[in-house]
Write a protein that holds these residues in place. Structure first.
Motif, short mmCIF file in Angstrom:
data_model
loop_
_atom_site.label_atom_id
_atom_site.label_comp_id
_atom_site.label_asym_id
_atom_site.label_seq_id
_atom_site.Cartn_x
_atom_site.Cartn_y
_atom_site.Cartn_z
N LEU A 82 0.93 -1.19 0.21
CA LEU A 82 0.03 -0.07 -0.08
C LEU A 82 0.95 1.27 -0.14
O LEU A 82 0.65 2.07 -0.85
CB LEU A 82 -0.86 -0.01 1.38
N ASN A 83 1.88 1.31 0.90
CA ASN A 83 2.57 2.48 0.82
C ASN A 83 3.44 2.69 -0.49
O ASN A 83 3.63 3.88 -0.84
CB ASN A 83 3.99 2.07 1.97
N ASN A 84 3.74 1.72 -1.04
CA ASN A 84 4.57 1.66 -2.47
C ASN A 84 3.55 2.41 -3.38
O ASN A 84 4.01 2.71 -4.37
CB ASN A 84 4.91 0.23 -2.86
N GLU A 85 2.31 2.17 -3.24
CA GLU A 85 1.22 2.65 -4.14
C GLU A 85 1.03 4.21 -3.78
O GLU A 85 0.06 4.71 -4.27
CB GLU A 85 0.04 2.07 -4.33
N GLY A 86 1.64 4.72 -2.86
CA GLY A 86 1.29 5.95 -2.13
C GLY A 86 0.35 6.17 -1.24
O GLY A 86 -0.31 7.33 -1.00
N GLU B 200 -7.22 14.30 5.54
CA GLU B 200 -6.79 13.25 4.52
C GLU B 200 -8.24 12.57 4.20
O GLU B 200 -9.10 12.70 5.05
CB GLU B 200 -6.04 12.31 5.57
N PHE B 201 -8.06 11.89 3.39
CA PHE B 201 -9.23 10.81 3.07
C PHE B 201 -8.88 9.55 3.91
O PHE B 201 -7.85 9.24 3.75
CB PHE B 201 -9.48 10.80 1.47
N ASP C 192 -6.52 6.76 -7.21
CA ASP C 192 -6.93 8.10 -8.04
C ASP C 192 -6.78 9.16 -6.98
O ASP C 192 -5.92 10.24 -7.43
CB ASP C 192 -8.24 8.17 -8.61
N LEU C 193 -7.02 9.44 -6.05
CA LEU C 193 -7.03 10.48 -5.07
C LEU C 193 -5.42 10.77 -4.77
O LEU C 193 -5.12 11.78 -4.58
CB LEU C 193 -7.75 10.22 -3.56
N ALA C 194 -4.90 9.68 -4.32
CA ALA C 194 -3.52 9.48 -4.12
C ALA C 194 -2.69 10.39 -5.36
O ALA C 194 -1.76 11.12 -5.12
CB ALA C 194 -3.05 8.39 -3.59
N TYR D 162 -3.70 13.98 -3.03
CA TYR D 162 -4.65 13.90 -1.59
C TYR D 162 -3.92 12.98 -0.82
O TYR D 162 -3.17 11.85 -1.29
CB TYR D 162 -5.94 13.62 -1.88
N LYS D 163 -3.58 13.27 0.53
CA LYS D 163 -3.42 12.20 1.57
C LYS D 163 -4.37 11.08 1.77
O LYS D 163 -5.65 11.51 1.82
CB LYS D 163 -3.05 12.59 2.96
#
Ligand code: FAD
Length: 306
Positions: A49-53, A249-250, A263-265, A269-270
């Motif tokens: 997940l972190n790697n995907e931002g 953040e969302f 998409d949001l990342a 957006y956080k």
């Protein structure tokens, strides 16, 4: 609350269904909503997940424990997750439920357990958020939160407010005077109409009102929803009111609206993914099915998948 949601929450409380699904559910599809049954598997998912931002909040599953021993095991689990986050260098904070830490056994015992968890959050430069459970537990949750907020400060502890409750406008106003970091959700429990809006449109309207109020008060707000209309509204609201992207953040649940999260990342957006793990996933899983009965179909389909 819709009839279907009420029915699913009632059926899922049946002891036979509980035993059956708890035994086979993880294989049948609960793994769509639960990152892993142990910390090792879960941390691999957190890294992905972190790697995907995406940022993460880890939730060791379990609620309504009945013995002090169980509550102490859950407390140690939460404490260990801060160590694991630090050791692995992943970007995650932690969410907890007070009934898992002994709230129903003895609120003072629960306070002691929660105190140890916030102390660990502070020691590791991290943050813990208390999830909000059903309405009879709110006052006790608020009391424990206020005590620990005073002791550790808002950088290390936050709370959740549910927009389906009539009381939430007052609570947000009051918590805003202490600049508290709040996650706003619609609310996931079966509540009577004496305490919660029965109509979805009122819950949605209250949701927007609470987010707007907390942000206008200059307080950090986690906008936790998969509701695309509300997310669009929030994007416009922050732009029109010159609210910095550092102030909010969302948040979404693991396995739900994944492409929207990404998409949001990508838009800058956080986005934080609430990532549950552990063996005791059944009540959490039932609430996700109740929110969207189509999820039950997903589980049934996986029965026939090779
Ligand atoms: P809804 O209007 O219910 O849904 C909007 C759209 O989202 C739906 O049309 C659907 O497309 C999608 N969606 C919603 N739920 C699902 C699902 N299960 N599966 C697939 N698609 C779905 N509740 C609490 O009471 N206390 C808490 O502490 C709490 N913490 C939360 C933390 C996070 C990060 C999130 C996202 C939710 C949390 N909730 C909590 C749950 C929340 O109260 C709602 O029950 C849940 O988020 C569903 O509402 P929604 O805002 O997504 O809007």
């Amino acid at each position: 609350m819709s009839m279907t949601r009420k029915a699913v929450l009632t059926i899922s409380a049946n002891p036979f269904i509980t035993r059956l699904v708890s035994k086979y559910g993880m294989k049948l599809g609960a793994s769509r909503f639960v990152a892993g049954e142990n910390m090792g598997d879960t941390l691999l998912k957190v890294k992905e997940l972190n790697n995907e931002g995406l940022l993460v909040t880890l939730d060791l599953l379990g609620e309504s424990v009945h013995t002090r021993e169980e509550a102490l095991v859950a407390t140690d689990g939460a404490i260990r997750s801060f160590d694991a986050i630090q050791q692995q260098g992943v970007n995650s904070n932690v969410s907890v439920k007070l009934t898992q830490l002994g709230l129903d056994i003895d609120p003072y015992f629960c306070l002691d357990n929660m105190d140890r968890i916030v102390a660990k959050a502070k020691e590791t430069g991290n943050f813990v958020r208390i999830d909000m459970e059903d309405s009879p537990r709110i006052d006790a949750t608020m009391d424990i939160f206020s005590t620990l907020l005073e002791k550790y400060g808002r950088d290390h502890i936050g709370l959740v407010i549910q927009s389906y409750l009539y009381r939430s406008d007052k609570d947000v106003e009051q918590l805003g005077t202490h600049n508290v970091n709040l996650r706003i959700v619609k609310g996931a429990y079966k509540e009577p109409k004496e305490v919660a809006y029965p109509e979805k449109k009122d819950v949605d309207e209250a949701y927007r009102r609470l987010v707007a109020s907390h942000l206008r008060n200059g307080c950090y707000t986690a906008i936790a929803t998969h509701d695309i209309a509300i997310i669009q509204w929030a994007k416009t609201f922050v732009k029109e009111n010159n609210i910095s992207t550092d102030l909010f953040e969302f948040q979404m649940l693991y396995g739900i609206a994944t492409s929207l999260q990404l998409d949001l990342a990508r838009e800058g957006y956080k986005v934080r993914v609430y990532t549950p793990y552990g063996k005791d996933w059944y009540p959490y899983f039932s609430r996700r099915i109740a929110e969207r009965p189509a999820n039950a179909l997903f589980i049934l389909k996986s029965l026939f998948r090779k």
